[in-house]
Design a protein around this motif. Structure first.
Motif, PDB file in Angstrom:
ATOM      1  N   ALA A  50      31.624 -11.389  80.975  1.00  0.00           N
ATOM      2  CA  ALA A  50      30.502 -11.703  81.854  1.00  0.00           C
ATOM      3  C   ALA A  50      29.349 -12.295  81.061  1.00  0.00           C
ATOM      4  CB  ALA A  50      30.032 -10.445  82.576  1.00  0.00           C
ATOM      5  N   SER A  51      28.675 -13.258  81.656  1.00  0.00           N
ATOM      6  CA  SER A  51      27.465 -13.830  81.054  1.00  0.00           C
ATOM      7  C   SER A  51      26.534 -14.239  82.181  1.00  0.00           C
ATOM      8  CB  SER A  51      27.806 -15.021  80.160  1.00  0.00           C
ATOM      9  OG  SER A  51      28.482 -16.025  80.898  1.00  0.00           O
ATOM     10  N   VAL A  52      25.256 -14.311  81.883  1.00  0.00           N
ATOM     11  CA  VAL A  52      24.273 -14.686  82.898  1.00  0.00           C
ATOM     12  C   VAL A  52      24.165 -16.203  82.946  1.00  0.00           C
ATOM     13  CG1 VAL A  52      22.321 -14.562  81.287  1.00  0.00           C
ATOM     14  CG2 VAL A  52      21.950 -14.227  83.754  1.00  0.00           C
ATOM     15  N   THR A  53      24.060 -16.769  84.149  1.00  0.00           N
ATOM     16  CA  THR A  53      23.994 -18.229  84.286  1.00  0.00           C
ATOM     17  C   THR A  53      22.617 -18.773  83.928  1.00  0.00           C
ATOM     18  OG1 THR A  53      23.443 -18.033  86.634  1.00  0.00           O
ATOM     19  CG2 THR A  53      25.774 -18.219  86.064  1.00  0.00           C
ATOM     20  N   ASP A  54      21.584 -17.965  84.107  1.00  0.00           N
ATOM     21  CA  ASP A  54      20.214 -18.369  83.786  1.00  0.00           C
ATOM     22  C   ASP A  54      19.688 -17.430  82.704  1.00  0.00           C
ATOM     23  OD1 ASP A  54      17.546 -19.004  83.621  1.00  0.00           O
ATOM     24  OD2 ASP A  54      17.117 -18.754  85.760  1.00  0.00           O
ATOM     25  N   THR A  55      19.522 -17.922  81.504  1.00  0.00           N
ATOM     26  CA  THR A  55      19.130 -17.062  80.386  1.00  0.00           C
ATOM     27  C   THR A  55      17.769 -16.417  80.596  1.00  0.00           C
ATOM     28  OG1 THR A  55      18.247 -19.008  79.228  1.00  0.00           O
ATOM     29  CG2 THR A  55      20.524 -18.332  78.723  1.00  0.00           C
ATOM     30  N   GLN A  56      16.946 -16.971  81.470  1.00  0.00           N
ATOM     31  CA  GLN A  56      15.662 -16.344  81.758  1.00  0.00           C
ATOM     32  C   GLN A  56      15.813 -15.074  82.570  1.00  0.00           C
ATOM     33  OE1 GLN A  56      13.089 -19.271  83.561  1.00  0.00           O
ATOM     34  NE2 GLN A  56      12.850 -20.434  81.655  1.00  0.00           N
ATOM     35  N   ARG A  57      17.010 -14.854  83.104  1.00  0.00           N
ATOM     36  CA  ARG A  57      17.282 -13.629  83.882  1.00  0.00           C
ATOM     37  C   ARG A  57      18.045 -12.622  83.038  1.00  0.00           C
ATOM     38  NH1 ARG A  57      13.943 -13.534  87.755  1.00  0.00           N
ATOM     39  NH2 ARG A  57      15.311 -12.194  89.011  1.00  0.00           N
ATOM     40  N   TRP A  58      17.905 -12.689  81.721  1.00  0.00           N
ATOM     41  CA  TRP A  58      18.671 -11.831  80.828  1.00  0.00           C
ATOM     42  C   TRP A  58      18.372 -10.355  81.054  1.00  0.00           C
ATOM     43  CZ3 TRP A  58      22.096  -9.681  78.112  1.00  0.00           C
ATOM     44  CH2 TRP A  58      21.791  -8.745  77.121  1.00  0.00           C
ATOM     45  N   LYS A  59      17.097  -9.993  81.217  1.00  0.00           N
ATOM     46  CA  LYS A  59      16.753  -8.579  81.420  1.00  0.00           C
ATOM     47  C   LYS A  59      17.371  -8.049  82.706  1.00  0.00           C
ATOM     48  CE  LYS A  59      12.397  -8.549  78.833  1.00  0.00           C
ATOM     49  NZ  LYS A  59      10.930  -8.311  78.920  1.00  0.00           N
ATOM     50  N   GLN A  60      17.333  -8.845  83.760  1.00  0.00           N
ATOM     51  CA  GLN A  60      17.949  -8.426  85.028  1.00  0.00           C
ATOM     52  C   GLN A  60      19.458  -8.298  84.879  1.00  0.00           C
ATOM     53  OE1 GLN A  60      15.708 -10.762  84.552  1.00  0.00           O
ATOM     54  NE2 GLN A  60      14.078 -10.700  86.123  1.00  0.00           N
ATOM     55  N   PHE A  61      20.040  -9.206  84.123  1.00  0.00           N
ATOM     56  CA  PHE A  61      21.488  -9.154  83.868  1.00  0.00           C
ATOM     57  C   PHE A  61      21.852  -7.858  83.151  1.00  0.00           C
ATOM     58  CE2 PHE A  61      24.833  -9.898  80.666  1.00  0.00           C
ATOM     59  CZ  PHE A  61      25.900 -10.220  81.485  1.00  0.00           C
ATOM     60  N   ARG A  62      21.122  -7.546  82.088  1.00  0.00           N
ATOM     61  CA  ARG A  62      21.433  -6.341  81.321  1.00  0.00           C
ATOM     62  C   ARG A  62      21.264  -5.088  82.169  1.00  0.00           C
ATOM     63  NH1 ARG A  62      17.990  -5.349  75.974  1.00  0.00           N
ATOM     64  NH2 ARG A  62      16.370  -5.234  77.569  1.00  0.00           N
ATOM     65  N   GLY A 100      28.408  -8.618  71.518  1.00  0.00           N
ATOM     66  CA  GLY A 100      27.012  -8.335  71.809  1.00  0.00           C
ATOM     67  C   GLY A 100      26.789  -8.012  73.276  1.00  0.00           C
ATOM     68  N   ASP A 101      25.531  -7.675  73.619  1.00  0.00           N
ATOM     69  CA  ASP A 101      25.203  -7.329  74.997  1.00  0.00           C
ATOM     70  C   ASP A 101      25.199  -8.537  75.916  1.00  0.00           C
ATOM     71  OD1 ASP A 101      24.993  -4.659  74.442  1.00  0.00           O
ATOM     72  OD2 ASP A 101      22.810  -4.673  74.196  1.00  0.00           O
ATOM     73  N   HIS A 102      25.143  -9.730  75.346  1.00  0.00           N
ATOM     74  CA  HIS A 102      25.083 -10.930  76.170  1.00  0.00           C
ATOM     75  C   HIS A 102      26.433 -11.291  76.785  1.00  0.00           C
ATOM     76  CE1 HIS A 102      21.314 -11.338  73.952  1.00  0.00           C
ATOM     77  NE2 HIS A 102      20.924 -12.210  74.867  1.00  0.00           N
ATOM     78  N   ASN A 103      27.510 -10.729  76.272  1.00  0.00           N
ATOM     79  CA  ASN A 103      28.834 -11.137  76.731  1.00  0.00           C
ATOM     80  C   ASN A 103      29.778  -9.936  76.828  1.00  0.00           C
ATOM     81  OD1 ASN A 103      31.560 -13.214  75.644  1.00  0.00           O
ATOM     82  ND2 ASN A 103      30.582 -13.248  77.633  1.00  0.00           N
ATOM     83  N   PRO A 104      29.413  -8.912  77.616  1.00  0.00           N
ATOM     84  CA  PRO A 104      30.293  -7.741  77.733  1.00  0.00           C
ATOM     85  C   PRO A 104      31.566  -8.092  78.494  1.00  0.00           C
ATOM     86  CG  PRO A 104      28.549  -7.608  79.362  1.00  0.00           C
ATOM     87  CD  PRO A 104      28.230  -8.803  78.482  1.00  0.00           C
ATOM     88  N   ILE A 105      32.584  -7.267  78.298  1.00  0.00           N
ATOM     89  CA  ILE A 105      33.830  -7.434  79.045  1.00  0.00           C
ATOM     90  C   ILE A 105      33.834  -6.448  80.212  1.00  0.00           C
ATOM     91  CG2 ILE A 105      36.328  -7.067  78.971  1.00  0.00           C
ATOM     92  CD1 ILE A 105      36.404  -8.264  76.252  1.00  0.00           C
ATOM     93  N   LEU A 106      34.115  -6.953  81.384  1.00  0.00           N
ATOM     94  CA  LEU A 106      34.264  -6.116  82.564  1.00  0.00           C
ATOM     95  C   LEU A 106      35.746  -5.808  82.750  1.00  0.00           C
ATOM     96  CD1 LEU A 106      31.874  -7.938  85.074  1.00  0.00           C
ATOM     97  CD2 LEU A 106      31.321  -6.337  83.222  1.00  0.00           C
ATOM     98  N   ALA A 107      36.044  -4.529  82.932  1.00  0.00           N
ATOM     99  CA  ALA A 107      37.432  -4.088  83.087  1.00  0.00           C
ATOM    100  C   ALA A 107      37.589  -3.440  84.456  1.00  0.00           C
ATOM    101  CB  ALA A 107      37.794  -3.089  81.982  1.00  0.00           C
ATOM    102  N   ALA A 108      38.621  -3.822  85.187  1.00  0.00           N
ATOM    103  CA  ALA A 108      38.783  -3.373  86.558  1.00  0.00           C
ATOM    104  C   ALA A 108      40.227  -2.995  86.852  1.00  0.00           C
ATOM    105  CB  ALA A 108      38.325  -4.458  87.530  1.00  0.00           C
TER     106      ALA A 108
END
Length: 533
Positions: free
Chosen positions: A395-407, A428-436
């Motif tokens: 997962a990554s955020v599409t708008d880097t200015q929304r990083w805090k909201q993403f985290r 890193g925290d910018h690109n965690p893996i989501l497992a489902a």
């Protein structure tokens, strides 16, 4: 919803089924017959009806399926009912499993036309392993379906539970007029209402009047009753409570046929709250000091407040709003200033709650799924399992200015158990893996991240399909295996991800000393019981 006296006995149960068997519609019908709503909704707004109370998420209303569990508490006669509607889709089986850890019995819906479907079989097995008594409802009898005796044979042969029908249909599937009540011998005749949105009138007729009204259909129902008795398929309370038999009712949740019979049956025979097993192998009696455990965390129920609700099942003692409990994991005091009784997404302040009640603790950020809280004598309840994920996406955020909201959003969904979030220093925290467990969980993540946190996300599907638990001292060695990646789960567990099971076997052949522990698969209750002990 009126205040509920603390002294009334409790019935706490889950409604479970295969997708599209009518589970949320039945939940709505039960609330209607308990007179806590005036008109019943339906999935997809069928027949011009509003949406169901329990399916409150936008995705649920759009797709007509339950995506998240929902708790409803209401009074019925001299009892308090705690009803938990569960997701039917297999992709959300972890949520269903958490609910089954917090109830005393289950109502299982079976589609009259489809019989026992894969998810139905799995859920029956879960209930059996947990010792939960099951009442079976043959739903949608107002539509063409299977022969009732064929359905009884299928239940007994494929599940191993002896069906003991308490009602028997008058008229074939698709021509549902009423039922023969096998306990009284009377005929319960139903009358349709416009769209099924209001309570269906019932008439209780004596056998002679039923024969005059229904003729051959009544006589065939009587013959069916006699055949069942001759075969020993009569209800036995002890056998039901022991999980050897399942009482059966015939109903149409959409038409509100047979719903009041189910409510009365739950009050009459479903078990009351009992002592709860503890992590040390003992039990906590219901009249002991207060204790409860968290079986669900949910946010996003109220967009205007953005609060977070921890659902707790009260196991023992009396909960009083404002009391200071102890958080079993940390040993720290935990204040309970904001506590609410829940009815779908609607909530009212609750001042007291008894064993069996489901209470929502607001903004309880310290509480996670599986946590115990208590007052007085210390207690810890077993953790709730996280199943083995089979689908993975970065997962990554599409708008880097929304990083805090993403985290913040990713952490929130991780704590709720919507997905498992795996991290590593390399990503890193910018690109965690989501497992489902199932891919639909990713759809929920995408929708909620944008709607609730204002952080649109981009998901990159990864080629992993297998996760194994790794011992910390072997993590570096596993990281060196071609095609493998080691990441950490929120609870500190290290998971090694592999493209397929063949790569796991190859790694073990090359290094037999490695310990790559399988995780409980969705519905693998034996593995879960071993994990919990």
């Amino acid at each position: 919803m009126p205040d509920l006296p603390d002294t009334r006995p409790r019935r706490t149960f889950a409604v479970i089924s295969h997708p599209d068997a009518g589970k949320s519609t039945l939940t709505e019908a039960l609330a209607l017959h308990a007179e806590v709503i005036s008109r019943a909704g339906a999935t997809h707004g069928k027949a011009g009806r509003k949406g169901t109370v329990s399916d409150w998420m936008d995705m649920e209303q759009a797709r007509g399926i339950s995506i998240t569990s929902a708790a409803l508490q209401f009074a019925y006669g001299d009892h308090v009912i705690n009803l938990v509607d569960t997701p039917g889709h297999a992709d959300f089986s972890e949520d269903t499993y958490r609910v089954l850890s917090a109830v005393d019995s289950a109502v299982m819906l079976v589609d009259a036309a489809k019989g026992l479907e894969p998810q139905t079989l799995k859920l029956f097995r879960v209930c059996a392993q947990r010792g939960l008594p099951v009442i079976t409802v043959i739903n949608k009898w107002d539509r063409p379906g299977l022969d009732p005796f064929a359905l009884m044979d299928e239940i007994e042969q494929r599940i191993g539970l002896r069906p003991t029908p308490l009602t028997w249909p008058v008229g074939i599937a698709g021509d549902f007029r009423g039922v023969l009540d096998r306990r009284t011998g009377r005929y319960i005749r139903y009358t349709r209402t416009a769209g099924g949105a209001t309570r269906a009138p019932e008439e209780h007729l004596e056998p002679d009047a039923a024969a005059a009204a229904e003729g051959q259909d009544w006589h065939e129902a009587v013959e069916g009753d006699e055949l069942l008795s001759a075969d020993g398929a009569d209800h036995d309370l002890a056998a039901y409570r022991a999980g050897r038999t399942t009482p059966v009712l015939f109903a149409s949740a959409l038409s509100n046929f047979g719903v009041s019979t189910l409510l009365d049956l739950l009050v009459d025979i479903a078990p009351a709250p009992a002592p709860t097993p503890t992590i040390d192998g003992g039990e906590r009696a219901v009249d002991d000091d207060f204790s409860a455990y968290v079986f669900k965390v949910q946010s996003g129920m109220d967009a205007s407040h953005r609060d977070r609700l921890a659902y707790v099942r009260v196991c023992s003692g009396v909960f009083e709003r404002g009391m200071v409990a102890t958080h079993g994991t940390t040993g720290r005091p935990f204040a309970t200033k904001y506590a609410q009784a829940v009815f779908g997404r609607e909530r009212v302040v609750v001042d007291r709650a008894m064993p069996g009640d489901v209470v929502g603790l607001v903004n309880a950020s310290a509480l996670l799924v599986g946590d115990t809280i208590y007052a007085g004598r210390p207690v810890r309840y077993p953790p709730i399992t996280s199943f083995a994920p089979e689908h993975f996406a970065a997962a990554s955020v599409t708008d880097t200015q929304r990083w805090k909201q993403f985290r913040r959003g990713i952490s929130q969904l991780d704590e709720e158990g919507v997905v498992q979030v795996l991290r590593s220093p390399a990503r890193g925290d910018h690109n965690p893996i989501l497992a489902a467990v199932g891919p639909m969980q990713f759809e929920v993540v995408v929708a909620r991240m944008e709607a609730e946190f204002g952080a649109a996300v981009r998901l990159e599907q990864l080629g992993y399909t297998v996760a194994r638990r790794v011992e910390p001292e072997q993590a570096d060695e596993v990281r060196g295996i071609r095609g493998a990646e080691v990441l950490e789960r929120r609870d500190g567990t290290l998971l090694a991800l592999f493209p397929d099971v063949w790569r796991v076997r190859s790694a073990l052949r090359a290094a037999p000393h490695l310990q790559l522990h399988p995780l409980p698969a969705s519905g693998d209750i034996e593995a879960d019981m071993e994990y919990r002990t």
